[in-house]
Structures are given as structure tokens and as C-alpha cells.
Design a protein around this motif. Structure first.
Motif, PDB file in Angstrom:
ATOM      1  N   ASP A  47       0.829  -1.212   0.000  1.00 17.29           N
ATOM      2  CA  ASP A  47       0.000   0.000   0.000  1.00 17.29           C
ATOM      3  C   ASP A  47       0.863   1.261   0.000  1.00 17.29           C
ATOM      4  O   ASP A  47       0.598   2.213  -0.746  1.00 17.29           O
ATOM      5  N   ILE A  48       1.887   1.284   0.853  1.00 17.15           N
ATOM      6  CA  ILE A  48       2.751   2.465   0.932  1.00 17.15           C
ATOM      7  C   ILE A  48       3.503   2.660  -0.374  1.00 17.15           C
ATOM      8  O   ILE A  48       3.625   3.785  -0.880  1.00 17.15           O
ATOM      9  N   ALA A  49       4.027   1.567  -0.951  1.00 18.79           N
ATOM     10  CA  ALA A  49       4.743   1.659  -2.222  1.00 18.79           C
ATOM     11  C   ALA A  49       3.827   2.225  -3.304  1.00 18.79           C
ATOM     12  O   ALA A  49       4.250   3.067  -4.128  1.00 18.79           O
ATOM     13  N   ARG A  50       2.603   1.791  -3.324  1.00  9.64           N
ATOM     14  CA  ARG A  50       1.631   2.278  -4.303  1.00  9.64           C
ATOM     15  C   ARG A  50       1.402   3.782  -4.146  1.00  9.64           C
ATOM     16  O   ARG A  50       1.335   4.529  -5.130  1.00  9.64           O
ATOM     17  N   GLU A  51       1.264   4.215  -2.902  1.00 10.06           N
ATOM     18  CA  GLU A  51       1.050   5.642  -2.641  1.00 10.06           C
ATOM     19  C   GLU A  51       2.265   6.465  -3.040  1.00 10.06           C
ATOM     20  O   GLU A  51       2.123   7.604  -3.532  1.00 10.06           O
ATOM     21  N   ARG A  52       3.451   5.928  -2.843  1.00  8.20           N
ATOM     22  CA  ARG A  52       4.675   6.686  -3.136  1.00  8.20           C
ATOM     23  C   ARG A  52       4.828   7.008  -4.615  1.00  8.20           C
ATOM     24  O   ARG A  52       5.499   7.986  -4.961  1.00  8.20           O
ATOM     25  N   ILE A  53       4.226   6.208  -5.478  1.00  6.38           N
ATOM     26  CA  ILE A  53       4.355   6.507  -6.905  1.00  6.38           C
ATOM     27  C   ILE A  53       3.100   7.184  -7.448  1.00  6.38           C
ATOM     28  O   ILE A  53       2.888   7.265  -8.658  1.00  6.38           O
ATOM     29  N   GLY A  54       2.257   7.666  -6.517  1.00  9.09           N
ATOM     30  CA  GLY A  54       1.101   8.455  -6.930  1.00  9.09           C
ATOM     31  C   GLY A  54      -0.219   7.733  -6.909  1.00  9.09           C
ATOM     32  O   GLY A  54      -1.245   8.307  -7.293  1.00  9.09           O
ATOM     33  N   GLY A  55      -0.236   6.479  -6.474  1.00  9.95           N
ATOM     34  CA  GLY A  55      -1.471   5.722  -6.419  1.00  9.95           C
ATOM     35  C   GLY A  55      -2.253   5.975  -5.148  1.00  9.95           C
ATOM     36  O   GLY A  55      -1.847   6.747  -4.281  1.00  9.95           O
ATOM     37  N   SER A  56      -3.382   5.285  -5.020  1.00 13.52           N
ATOM     38  CA  SER A  56      -4.238   5.436  -3.849  1.00 13.52           C
ATOM     39  C   SER A  56      -4.561   4.055  -3.293  1.00 13.52           C
ATOM     40  O   SER A  56      -5.256   3.270  -3.944  1.00 13.52           O
ATOM     41  N   ALA A  57      -4.043   3.774  -2.109  1.00 14.88           N
ATOM     42  CA  ALA A  57      -4.350   2.516  -1.437  1.00 14.88           C
ATOM     43  C   ALA A  57      -5.696   2.644  -0.740  1.00 14.88           C
ATOM     44  O   ALA A  57      -6.147   3.755  -0.428  1.00 14.88           O
ATOM     45  N   PRO A  58      -6.394   1.529  -0.497  1.00 16.80           N
ATOM     46  CA  PRO A  58      -7.677   1.586   0.209  1.00 16.80           C
ATOM     47  C   PRO A  58      -7.542   2.301   1.548  1.00 16.80           C
ATOM     48  O   PRO A  58      -6.611   2.055   2.308  1.00 16.80           O
ATOM     49  N   SER A  59      -8.477   3.199   1.835  1.00 12.59           N
ATOM     50  CA  SER A  59      -8.402   3.997   3.046  1.00 12.59           C
ATOM     51  C   SER A  59      -8.720   3.169   4.283  1.00 12.59           C
ATOM     52  O   SER A  59      -9.586   2.303   4.267  1.00 12.59           O
ATOM     53  N   LYS A  60      -7.999   3.445   5.380  1.00 13.10           N
ATOM     54  CA  LYS A  60      -8.237   2.792   6.662  1.00 13.10           C
ATOM     55  C   LYS A  60      -8.922   3.739   7.640  1.00 13.10           C
ATOM     56  O   LYS A  60      -9.087   3.423   8.801  1.00 13.10           O
ATOM     57  N   PHE A  61      -9.331   4.916   7.174  1.00 13.59           N
ATOM     58  CA  PHE A  61      -9.758   5.948   8.111  1.00 13.59           C
ATOM     59  C   PHE A  61     -11.177   6.451   7.847  1.00 13.59           C
ATOM     60  O   PHE A  61     -11.506   7.567   8.179  1.00 13.59           O
ATOM     61  N   GLN A  62     -12.028   5.620   7.254  1.00 10.63           N
ATOM     62  CA  GLN A  62     -13.358   6.098   6.921  1.00 10.63           C
ATOM     63  C   GLN A  62     -14.469   5.308   7.603  1.00 10.63           C
ATOM     64  O   GLN A  62     -15.631   5.562   7.347  1.00 10.63           O
ATOM     65  N   ASN A  63     -14.125   4.335   8.446  1.00 13.78           N
ATOM     66  CA  ASN A  63     -15.191   3.545   9.050  1.00 13.78           C
ATOM     67  C   ASN A  63     -15.798   4.255  10.257  1.00 13.78           C
ATOM     68  O   ASN A  63     -15.282   5.254  10.759  1.00 13.78           O
ATOM     69  N   ALA A  64     -16.934   3.718  10.724  1.00 13.34           N
ATOM     70  CA  ALA A  64     -17.679   4.368  11.806  1.00 13.34           C
ATOM     71  C   ALA A  64     -16.879   4.435  13.093  1.00 13.34           C
ATOM     72  O   ALA A  64     -16.963   5.419  13.836  1.00 13.34           O
ATOM     73  N   ALA A  65     -16.075   3.393  13.371  1.00  8.59           N
ATOM     74  CA  ALA A  65     -15.282   3.383  14.600  1.00  8.59           C
ATOM     75  C   ALA A  65     -14.278   4.523  14.605  1.00  8.59           C
ATOM     76  O   ALA A  65     -14.062   5.181  15.632  1.00  8.59           O
ATOM     77  N   MET A  66     -13.634   4.767  13.469  1.00  7.19           N
ATOM     78  CA  MET A  66     -12.667   5.867  13.375  1.00  7.19           C
ATOM     79  C   MET A  66     -13.360   7.207  13.586  1.00  7.19           C
ATOM     80  O   MET A  66     -12.843   8.083  14.292  1.00  7.19           O
ATOM     81  N   ARG A  67     -14.530   7.373  12.985  1.00  8.13           N
ATOM     82  CA  ARG A  67     -15.249   8.651  13.132  1.00  8.13           C
ATOM     83  C   ARG A  67     -15.664   8.875  14.579  1.00  8.13           C
ATOM     84  O   ARG A  67     -15.567   9.990  15.102  1.00  8.13           O
ATOM     85  N   THR A  68     -16.118   7.807  15.226  1.00  7.77           N
ATOM     86  CA  THR A  68     -16.504   7.927  16.636  1.00  7.77           C
ATOM     87  C   THR A  68     -15.305   8.314  17.490  1.00  7.77           C
ATOM     88  O   THR A  68     -15.411   9.155  18.389  1.00  7.77           O
ATOM     89  N   GLY A  69     -14.150   7.699  17.207  1.00  6.22           N
ATOM     90  CA  GLY A  69     -12.942   8.028  17.951  1.00  6.22           C
ATOM     91  C   GLY A  69     -12.569   9.490  17.816  1.00  6.22           C
ATOM     92  O   GLY A  69     -12.191  10.147  18.799  1.00  6.22           O
TER      93      GLY A  69
END
Length: 214
Positions: A47-69
């Protein structure tokens, strides 16, 4: 280097792209019984390698638990200050000098402390961390604060908003544990670089040349 960014904001998400971040240090260190990187470790490196060359890895920060936190963090911080007498300074996003690692502490306390808040959203997390006292899932992140920020202790706060219950674990600096963390994370950083090189080479070799004008 500190960047004054709100956690969860678009600017914060952008700053994290391509970085090995504290909340994923546990994944970066995860190994199989034979010592090889686990599936979670390899997937995170990709995922990080993909992001480093301009790609977009699946987000880990959009679920309900994260928003509640995120929503509960100000309440937990205020309760922590009232209970301990410590005044907490909000810190934003920390980027290491080599821009490889990133950290988002929930607060800094004087010159030595860090505040990390975990909201107990799921019942499984509640029973594991609060009822059983097992906070191992958060230790690598807390050690990362001590390693990269040079702090002496971390107050890990377990906040249960529906029960109005808070548990505070003081995690003191452990040089041996920090040394082991650093070794594992530097090895992981090399793995990410290898994946980045492999992906760049693959994309370059399979890119069709532009058609020449007739």
C-alpha cells in the motif's frame, strides 16, 4: 518536523500518503512463526509503495469506529486533564526528518509525555483492553512516540463513552523495546523501498509508447 493539521482532515490524509505511520507500526512488525513478514505486513508495505508513486491505497480511516474516535477525542482529553491535572497540547502531525515515518499523537504533555486516546467502540476491543487489561495492540504505536519524539512516557487512555469510564495506562520508556522496534521498522522501510522499485519498473515496462503522428 511538525505540521499543524487536524486529524482526519484532507490535509492530514495527504500528509500521511506514502509514510509509515504510528497507528500501523504493529502491522509493519507482524511476522509469521518462522520469522517471515505476515500477510498484513506485506499488504501494508505494498500500500505504501503504491502511494509513493502516486497511487491510492484503500483507506483505513473512513469507518464508523474511526469517526466515533475522532468525535470523542476532545471529551476524553478534557476528562484526562481533569483527572490527572496535566495540561495537554494538541500536536498535529509529526514527520521524521527523512520523511519515512509519520506520527499523530493525541497530545503532548510538558517535555516528556505523550497522550494517546483509544475509544472503546467495539465490545471486543472493550473486553480485550479494559476487562482483560491487554493493551498489546497499542504498544508499538506508543513505543514509536518514545523512539521518534524522544519522550519518556506515554499515557494510553482507554475511553468508554457509553459507560463514562476511563482507564489510564502509563507506559514508561523501555530502551530495549525501542531498539527492537527501530530495527524492525527500518527493515520494513527497506521492504517498502523494494516494492516501490518493483512497481515503478513494472509500470514503466508495460507503458505503451505514444503513437507517432501520421
Amino acid at each position: 518536523m511538525w505540521l499543524q493539521l487536524d486529524q482526519g482532515s484532507e490535509e492530514w490524509l495527504t500528509a500521511r500518503r506514502g509514510k509509515i505511520t504510528g497507528s500501523r507500526f504493529k502491522d509493519a512488525r507482524e511476522k509469521l512463526k518462522g520469522g517471515q513478514p505476515s500477510k498484513a505486513c506485506l499488504g501494508y508495505a505494498m500500500d505504501i509503495a503504491r502511494e509513493r508513486i502516486g497511487g491510492s491505497a484503500p483507506s483505513k480511516f473512513q469507518n464508523a469506529a474511526m469517526r466515533t474516535g475522532q468525535e470523542q477525542e476532545p471529551f476524553a482529553r478534557a476528562m484526562y486533564e481533569a483527572r490527572t491535572g496535566h495540561m495537554v497540547d494538541e500536536a498535529g502531525f509529526y514527520l521524521s526528518d527523512d520523511a519515512v515515518f509519520g506520527l499523530s499523537p493525541d497530545g503532548l504533555i510538558d517535555d516528556d509525555g505523550v497522550l494517546e486516546i483509544k475509544t472503546m467502540v467495539s465490545s471486543d476491543t472493550l473486553f480485550t483492553a479494559v476487562a482483560d487489561g491487554d493493551v498489546s495492540a497499542y504498544m508499538d504505536q506508543c513505543l514509536g512516540y518514545q523512539w521518534l519524539l524522544g519522550r519518556k512516557w506515554v499515557d494510553l487512555v482507554l475511553w468508554c463513552p457509553d459507560l463514562s469510564h476511563m482507564v489510564i495506562h502509563r507506559i514508561h520508556r523501555d530502551e530495549n523495546a525501542i531498539e527492537a522496534l527501530e530495527a524492525d521498522l527500518m527493515a520494513f522501510a527497506k521492504l517498502v523501498t523494494q516494492y516501490e522499485t518493483t512497481l515503478r519498473t513494472a509500470i514503466q515496462s508495460t507503458t505503451e509508447p505514444a503513437l507517432e503522428a501520421a
